[in-house]
Design an enzyme around this catalytic site. Structure first.
Site: not given
Length: 393
Positions: A183, A211, A242
């Site tokens: 990240s 992610h 996300k």
């Protein structure tokens, strides 16, 4: 009061080291254009990679879900808080990830942090050894701490070191644990090689794809699809706040693994279930991710990453190589990173400065995150500002 004085002294030390954090207050939905502390800003700091946090279909599904199920769940999943929306979401996520997992089942959690705590503490019993990547997210590190297992940390991306550790271990259960996309650096773990090691040494490969889910892979199935991986050794965690734009997370794995989590994962058992309306909204979000619109948004995001890569001209600062939405620019000193972020903020560009302990000492950076909702002109505006700012320093 001495207790308060001690805390204040430590806060003063953080301030002196340029390490004290501060919050800003957003007055508008998550989007490239936001109102922050009453000021209009162009934001490059959210993890809303596909721009779904304020997508009309997702927002409407959230509203519909509240009408159907109310505002809260009222209890834990194992008491009375498991709604039809939760059940449908878990089924849909299992189907979505089915090409990469054997006999898959999915389990929905309130947050990604909670999912990792649950996963590692449940699988990492006293007879286990956890082999943890050195750059893993804090939630994985804390999950290792919560587990009763022995923990071995291997250097970032060092397959040879990991293989030696695995070969030397006589543990009944072995877990190799890694982020997929790191990240703060934006690079991707060597998952094919890690999986080969796990299959050779009869170990689980636990992949935190926070992610990658929704972004990587042709259809947004994340890092597993990106590399074309499929194995019964895989245990997959994906976050839903996300790229999916809403909130929560899920673990997908063989149905036996998931049933073990239901029975033994304390962070799952002993907490109130997330609001069913969130799960209902995520059903709409998953439809977008898996459909043509999701394909188009992933294509747009890749174009913006390529634009930044081609046009950013840095001499002293260093952009870390990344094909993902995370585009870090390493500056070095804490105060210089803060000054750079402040200078951008003064121009109406919101880019956060990331400092230790989130990143190693001496590698303070600007963490640029791109979204499919950004335009090429907005990215060009950021690039011009970054190029000029570095040249002036």
């Amino acid at each position: 009061m001495k207790l308060l004085d001690d805390l204040q002294r430590q806060l003063d030390q953080l301030q002196a080291q340029s390490l004290q954090r501060r919050r800003r207050t957003a007055d508008s939905p998550c989007a490239p254009r936001v109102t922050v502390d009453g000021r209009d800003m162009l934001a490059f700091c959210s993890n809303d990679y596909l721009g779904l946090a304020a997508h009309p279909q997702v927002v409407e599904a959230l509203r519909e879900g509240a009408g159907l199920y109310g505002a809260g769940s009222g209890a834990s999943h194992l008491v009375s808080g498991h709604s039809r929306a939760h059940a449908e979401l878990e089924d849909k996520l299992a189907q979505f990830m089915a090409p990469h997992l054997q006999q898959p089942r999915a389990l929905y959690f309130c947050t990604g942090y909670m999912a990792n705590l649950a996963l590692l503490s449940a699988l990492g019993g006293a007879d286990a050894v956890i082999f943890s990547e050195s750059l893993n997210h804090a939630s994985l590190i804390d999950g290792c701490r919560l587990a009763r297992a022995q923990v071995e940390v291997y250097p970032h991306g060092d397959l040879a070191a990991l293989e030696k550790l695995l070969a030397a271990s006589t543990a009944t259960a072995k877990l190799v644990v890694t982020d997929s996309v790191f990240s703060m650096d934006g690079n991707i773990a060597p998952l094919p090689q890690l999986l080969a090691l796990c299959e050779r040494h009869d170990a689980w490969l636990v992949v935190d794809d926070a992610h990658g889910f929704g972004v990587l892979g042709e259809h947004g199935r994340g890092a597993l699809e990106h590399f074309g991986l499929s194995s019964p050794n895989l245990v997959y965690m994906g976050t839903l706040g996300k790229a999916a734009g809403v909130g929560g997370a899920f673990v997908a794995a063989h149905e036996t693994v998931i049933e073990w989590l239901v029975q033994r994962a304390r962070p799952y058992i002993y907490t109130t279930a997330a609001a069913p309306a969130l799960a209902h909204a995520l059903l709409a979000s998953l439809d977008i991710i898996a459909g043509r619109e999701g394909d188009a948004r992933r294509t747009q995001l890749r174009m913006l990453v390529g634009q930044l890569d081609a046009d950013l001209q840095l001499a002293r600062w260093r952009r870390l190589p990344s094909i993902t939405a995370i585009q870090p620019i390493v500056i070095g000193a804490n105060q210089e990173a803060l000054d750079a972020a402040a200078a951008l903020y003064a121009q109406g560009l919101w880019v956060p400065a990331i400092r230790p302990p989130t990143v190693p000492a001496g590698t303070a950076r600007l963490r640029v995150t791109l979204s499919a909702s950004h335009t090429a002109e907005q990215v060009a505006q950021l690039v011009r500002a970054l190029n000029a700012l570095e040249a002036a320093n």
